[in-house]
Scaffold this motif. Sequence first.
Motif, PDB file in Angstrom:
ATOM      1  N   VAL A  10       8.836   5.634   4.067  1.00 28.58           N
ATOM      2  CA  VAL A  10       9.337   4.251   4.384  1.00 28.58           C
ATOM      3  C   VAL A  10      10.639   3.774   3.652  1.00 28.58           C
ATOM      4  N   ASP A  11      11.146   4.633   2.693  1.00 26.69           N
ATOM      5  CA  ASP A  11      12.269   4.392   1.856  1.00 26.69           C
ATOM      6  C   ASP A  11      13.576   4.398   2.516  1.00 26.69           C
ATOM      7  N   PRO A  12      14.437   3.352   2.789  1.00 26.65           N
ATOM      8  CA  PRO A  12      15.801   3.640   3.426  1.00 26.65           C
ATOM      9  C   PRO A  12      16.692   4.528   2.893  1.00 26.65           C
ATOM     10  N   GLU A  13      16.545   4.566   1.430  1.00 25.57           N
ATOM     11  CA  GLU A  13      17.691   5.366   0.873  1.00 25.57           C
ATOM     12  C   GLU A  13      17.296   6.897   1.068  1.00 25.57           C
ATOM     13  N   GLY A  66       3.987   8.570  -3.935  1.00 24.30           N
ATOM     14  CA  GLY A  66       4.761   7.920  -4.709  1.00 24.30           C
ATOM     15  C   GLY A  66       6.609   8.322  -4.193  1.00 24.30           C
ATOM     16  N   ARG A  67       7.470   7.547  -4.722  1.00 24.96           N
ATOM     17  CA  ARG A  67       8.634   7.697  -4.288  1.00 24.96           C
ATOM     18  C   ARG A  67       9.125   9.008  -4.931  1.00 24.96           C
ATOM     19  N   GLU A 123       1.479   3.611   8.018  1.00 21.79           N
ATOM     20  CA  GLU A 123       2.539   2.804   7.574  1.00 21.79           C
ATOM     21  C   GLU A 123       2.517   1.590   8.643  1.00 21.79           C
ATOM     22  N   GLY A 124       1.906   1.477   9.560  1.00 19.38           N
ATOM     23  CA  GLY A 124       2.011   0.532  10.586  1.00 19.38           C
ATOM     24  C   GLY A 124       3.231   0.463  11.251  1.00 19.38           C
ATOM     25  N   HIS A 125       3.082  -0.525  12.369  1.00 20.92           N
ATOM     26  CA  HIS A 125       4.290  -0.766  13.325  1.00 20.92           C
ATOM     27  C   HIS A 125       5.609  -1.303  12.709  1.00 20.92           C
ATOM     28  N   ASP A 126       5.304  -2.366  12.196  1.00 19.64           N
ATOM     29  CA  ASP A 126       6.545  -3.164  11.453  1.00 19.64           C
ATOM     30  C   ASP A 126       7.271  -2.174  10.573  1.00 19.64           C
ATOM     31  N   ALA A 127       6.728  -1.414   9.717  1.00 22.28           N
ATOM     32  CA  ALA A 127       7.359  -0.304   8.726  1.00 22.28           C
ATOM     33  C   ALA A 127       7.984   0.564   9.341  1.00 22.28           C
TER      34      ALA A 127
END
Length: 372
Positions: free
Chosen positions: A191-194, A154-155, A220-224
Amino acid sequence: MFEFEVLGTDPSSAARVGRFHTPHGLVETPAFMPVGTCATIKGLTADQVKATGSQMILANTYHLLLRPGPQTVAALGGVHATMAWDGPILTDSGGYQVFSLADLRDISDEGVTFRSHIDGSRVELTPERAIAVQEALGADVIMQLDECPPHDAGRAVVAEAVRRSAAWAARCRAAQRRDDQALFAIQQGGVDPELRAESARRIVELDLPGYAIGGLSVGEGHDAMMRVLDAADGQFPRKKPRYLMGVGEPRDLLGAIARGVDLFDCVMPTRNGRNAMAYTWSGSLKLRNAAHAGDARPLEEDCPCLACRRYSRGTIRHLFMAREMLGPTLLSLHNLTFFARFTAAIRAAIAEGTFGEQTDRWLAALYGGKAR
Ligand SMILES: [Zn+2]
């Protein structure tokens, strides 16, 4: 002693070619580092690894801490002598394996305490100990201790790992005594940009000789992964090397290089090689498939490796079916040669300004066909 030169950049992406100078020689970037988990690239001698064109290799601090122990490695002359490798070496901090392999007992701001997966003994790893161990091992590049949360954390957990990892980076820098090792900090943030931006801000402040991007390639996979890396070129100083940890899928390499990454490591070429999979420019080969049984062709016509020069697909298949140890050795040799040639071709394409079009061509060839 450490210098990173950017020699050229791609006009249409953040890709760059460079040279990373270390006390044990030069690394032309982008570069792929084979992984020698227990101070050995499994099944290969150091001379064989060198012959693949690999420039810099990696050893795992977690494994060497538990066996044979850093003092033993130091007594053997350090990790270069232990591995019989006189080129550049990078050691990780042990953090990743503590979080992925060990029976984790306790994590606090102080560090982590875990049970050895070998004998169950309790081991404490703090940022200071991670540096002391890596100073005893003596690699050229050493890594900060970081906290690697699982990809589905979780975040709040990821935010805590960002804060803790940045504090640990500062403690690692303060604990460093040797001046002939380059300490790299590690970005976390899932994968959280911030959180990725905050993590980068905090570690770049420390002005270390290089920066790693951690916590990716964990499901998380390629795109993430690519969305996280989209921000990397703006987050890290252009004049320092950037290292994406644990990434070795050719598609991920191409995407990460286009986003300004210089260094990679992954167990995939050797682990997959031991499992009878060969990388080729036209996709992977599964050597246990019956279709290869009577095939007298090499894995790849133009590959200079020993496996391709002297052995056929049919022979290599036979070695795997008979469980002969030469099979894994030959495919590890071939796959490391493939990764060295692949990254050399990428460097040449960036230097020529053709990286974008070549990438499209490579992706079509690598992933366009069906499994063989
Ligand atoms: Zn080959």
